[in-house]
Write a protein that holds these residues in place. Structure first.
Motif, mmCIF file in Angstrom:
data_model
loop_
_atom_site.group_PDB
_atom_site.id
_atom_site.type_symbol
_atom_site.label_atom_id
_atom_site.label_comp_id
_atom_site.label_asym_id
_atom_site.label_seq_id
_atom_site.Cartn_x
_atom_site.Cartn_y
_atom_site.Cartn_z
ATOM 1 N N ILE A 75 0.790 -1.211 -0.164
ATOM 2 C CA ILE A 75 -0.094 -0.039 -0.008
ATOM 3 C C ILE A 75 0.986 1.383 0.037
ATOM 4 O O ILE A 75 2.023 1.231 0.733
ATOM 5 C CB ILE A 75 -0.811 0.000 1.348
ATOM 6 N N ASP A 85 2.863 -1.348 -9.403
ATOM 7 C CA ASP A 85 3.730 -1.724 -8.291
ATOM 8 C C ASP A 85 3.250 -1.998 -6.888
ATOM 9 O O ASP A 85 3.833 -2.578 -6.143
ATOM 10 C CB ASP A 85 4.691 -0.308 -7.943
ATOM 11 N N LYS A 89 2.254 4.843 -8.691
ATOM 12 C CA LYS A 89 2.885 3.494 -8.422
ATOM 13 C C LYS A 89 1.800 2.597 -8.739
ATOM 14 O O LYS A 89 1.918 1.486 -9.182
ATOM 15 C CB LYS A 89 3.139 3.511 -7.080
ATOM 16 N N LEU A 115 9.454 2.595 2.748
ATOM 17 C CA LEU A 115 8.060 2.562 3.640
ATOM 18 C C LEU A 115 8.226 3.249 4.859
ATOM 19 O O LEU A 115 9.102 3.399 5.441
ATOM 20 C CB LEU A 115 7.791 1.165 3.755
ATOM 21 N N ARG A 151 1.067 1.729 -12.223
ATOM 22 C CA ARG A 151 2.336 0.957 -12.973
ATOM 23 C C ARG A 151 2.126 -0.326 -12.402
ATOM 24 O O ARG A 151 3.033 -1.182 -12.799
ATOM 25 C CB ARG A 151 3.530 1.906 -12.245
ATOM 26 N N TYR A 163 14.022 0.625 -11.704
ATOM 27 C CA TYR A 163 13.230 0.236 -12.883
ATOM 28 C C TYR A 163 14.005 -0.348 -13.928
ATOM 29 O O TYR A 163 13.845 -1.580 -14.179
ATOM 30 C CB TYR A 163 12.455 1.281 -13.167
ATOM 31 N N GLN A 217 11.705 -1.716 -4.893
ATOM 32 C CA GLN A 217 11.997 -0.950 -3.767
ATOM 33 C C GLN A 217 12.384 -1.684 -2.782
ATOM 34 O O GLN A 217 11.802 -1.976 -1.837
ATOM 35 C CB GLN A 217 10.543 -0.158 -3.621
#
Lengths: 331, 311
Positions: free
Chosen positions: A29, A74, A69, B231, A72, B142, B148
């Protein structure tokens, strides 16, 4: 030197056995910082309730960043403090991502003054517009220029930063056009800076999220808002937000769930958990929960994987929740 | 007449000397004041953090995940994330930076191309960190498909501190007297033998100092890490790098999502509930203590190695 060598060898070994595919059971999220406290609370409780079987991560990259995001592919869910816009719908369509739109709570933007300010009890939207519209820059600098009954004292303004959904919504609701505002005020993405500013200056006026007011009722005074001249002055509270009288500054906040991700059991379970336990958790983090019927409709949408948005890509102000949920969804 | 002139000269001379001495003292005071501005600011800041954050220090604070309840929230995922990211940064940046430094100092031909590279390396140290973040988002996240992850973050910070390590390596190599190289060459050693057996062992103290100062800078970085998608809420740890079954080491953690200490701190500072601000202060103390400890280690290593050198 020997140590360096062994580190390099270990790194090479680790690289060989790397397997990114093992992250499949994570619900990802990202998005708005306004929605974050609610989603965080739900994520925390959800992870506890499934005993670590599924994992949840929540990031903060703003509503716009979250949608980027999301479209896309992700992430599974986007936190949004405003509905998806035409441009973002277009992007999602290009990558073949469809979504279920779910309102999860209310946020009430609150206009605040210093508690020592005795002359302000309520303000009309027209007065707020006079203060915040772009033309006021450099000309409206004293309280009595807005309303002659107010004193001849300097007007110190505090507001959300231009990159936030809060700023977009406030300007849209008050000035009539998103992002259209005077520029000579103290702007900060960190609402605590605004709380400090308003609590220290008798002549200050500021706006930010209701949760920041609720945590600082001793340092701030909320201003009742008069939507139309002659109408009642309404203070933000759970009751006035729920019955729709606190207008135009109350707004629903959303999560957008990718339809593809909804097929994964962990995402589906998480969303269902969100809609059942969300109301209680939203209250705990000082947000106003939607009426129970709204969550029921949300559950139905998830069960039927009903995709689309009720807004059609336009940011609207002052939509009532019942009406919103009754609308036909657009792709 | 001559005696009175001598007396006048002496008086003038004394006054001149007195004036110079007064200036001397004055500069001493100004200098002290300048130094105090920096030191006192840091001390006041640290004490302020201590007052706010000290009550939050407990074993639980280090072993709990973030939570919506300030009293239960901890920094477990953040400090583990910081540690793993730093490990990747070190493994990537040290060999690259040291090798580049050695090449530039010992091998590179002295021409305008080398000059240009040297100027650029020095300038790279001054590039804002967010620029590295944007580069890394396109390249690691990417183009190379690392996502990530801890790996992307570690490599991003490695890029960031690479110039620091290169410059430190070159400085410490340059401090080695040329006679040592000449002596080694005179007995028939190749350039690599000279480098490996003499230059590197003698300069390792300075290089380590550069590495640690670079890492101390990287540990507090937020902007590039946010850009590549760190995050804010994460309540689980990456898979352990050492496993019980074959092949015993696992690279899964490299691709795991993560958060780091400065991001956790930033999130807590901006919360409406003021109880979180104590958590933020406590996290700040952890970051400052880690940075100071690393710098102290750098000084210690430099001192020890300098003692070992016998020329």
């Amino acid at each position: 030197m020997k140590q360096l060598k062994s580190i390099a060898v270990a790194a090479a070994l680790v690289g060989v056995t790397a397997a990114p595919a093992a992250l499949a059971d994570i619900v990802k999220i990202d998005g708005s910082s306004t929605v974050f406290p609610v989603t965080e609370a739900v994520a925390e409780e959800f992870q506890k309730s499934v005993k670590g079987k599924y994992k949840v991560t929540v990031g903060i990259s703003g509503t716009g960043g979250g949608f980027k995001k999301f479209c896309r592919g992700d992430i599974d869910i986007a936190d949004a403090s405003r509905p998806i816009l035409t441009k973002e719908m277009e992007e999602c369509r290009k990558s073949g991502i469809t979504y279920v739109e779910l309102p999860v709570a209310f946020d009430a933007l609150t206009v605040m003054v210093n508690p020592k300010n005795a002359f302000i009890k309520s303000m009309t939207v027209a007065e707020l517009k006079k203060i915040w519209e772009p033309g006021a820059q450099g000309t409206i600098t004293k309280w009595n220029q807005v309303n002659p009954e107010w004193p001849d004292a300097p007007l110190k303004l505090f507001g959300a930063g231009a990159d936030s959904g809060t700023f977009d919504y406030f300007t849209e609701a008050i000035v009539g056009k998103a992002k259209s505002s005077r520029g000579d005020f103290t702007a900060s993405e960190d609402d605590n800076v605004l709380v400090q500013g308003v609590s220290r200056d008798v002549n200050a006026l500021g706006f930010f999220g209701y949760a920041y007011y609720a945590e600082n009722t001793d340092k701030l005074k909320a201003v009742a808002i008069v939507e139309k001249a002659g109408g009642p002055a309404v203070l933000p509270s759970e009751k006035t937000v729920l019955d729709g009288t606190y207008q135009p500054l109350s707004r629903p906040i959303f999560i957008y769930v990718s339809a593809k991700s909804l097929q994964k059991p962990e995402v589906k379970q998480f969303v269902e958990y969100y809609l059942t336990h969300g109301p209680k958790l939203a209250k705990e983090v000082k947000y106003v929960a939607l009426p129970p019927a709204a969550y029921k409709i949300g559950m139905q949408r998830v069960a039927d994987v009903e995709t689309g948005t009720a807004f059609g890509g336009i940011a609207e102000v002052g939509v009532k929740i019942d009406e919103l949920l009754a609308r036909a969804l657009k792709q | 007449m001559s005696t009175s002139r001598a007396g006048e000269d002496l008086a003038a001379l004394r006054e001149l000397i007195g004036r110079h001495k007064r200036r001397d003292v004055m500069f001493g005071i100004v200098g002290l004041a300048c130094m105090m501005v920096g030191v006192v600011t840091l001390i006041v800041l640290f004490i302020d953090l201590l007052i706010d954050g000290a009550p939050r220090f407990s074993w639980d604070f280090f072993t709990s995940f973030p939570s919506r309840r300030a009293g239960e929230a901890g920094i477990l995922s953040a400090w583990v994330g910081t540690l793993l990211v730093m490990a990747v940064t070190m493994v990537a940046a040290v060999p690259l930076g040291v090798a580049a430094g050695i090449y530039l100092e010992e091998y590179a031909p002295k021409n305008w191309v080398t000059d240009l590279i040297e100027i650029n390396v020095t300038n790279l140290a001054g590039v804002p960190s967010i620029v590295y973040g944007l580069l890394a988002l396109g390249l690691f996240v990417y183009a190379l498909g690392f996502g990530q992850s801890v790996l992307s973050a570690g490599l991003t910070l490695a890029l960031l501190i690479l110039p620091v390590i290169i410059v430190a390596t070159r400085e410490s190599i340059r401090a080695i007297p040329g006679s040592i190289r000449e002596a080694a060459h005179a007995v028939g050693a190749t350039k690599w033998q000279v480098t490996y057996d003499h230059i590197l062992p003698y300069s390792v103290g300075g290089i380590m100092t550069g590495v640690i100062i670079g890492l101390a800078r990287a540990i507090g970085e937020t902007a590039p890490i946010i850009t590549i998608g760190a995050l804010t809420f994460i309540a689980f740890l990456p898979a352990a790098p050492v496993q019980a079954e074959f092949p015993f080491v696992s690279g899964e953690w490299l691709f795991a999502p993560f958060t780091v200490l400065p991001i956790q701190m930033f999130n807590w500072v901006s919360r409406p509930d003021t109880a979180f601000h104590a958590n933020a202060a406590a996290t700040g103390i952890v970051i400052i203590v880690a940075t100071l400890a690393m710098n102290a280690l750098a000084i210690r290593i430099r001192y020890r190695i300098r003692q070992r050198i016998k020329w």
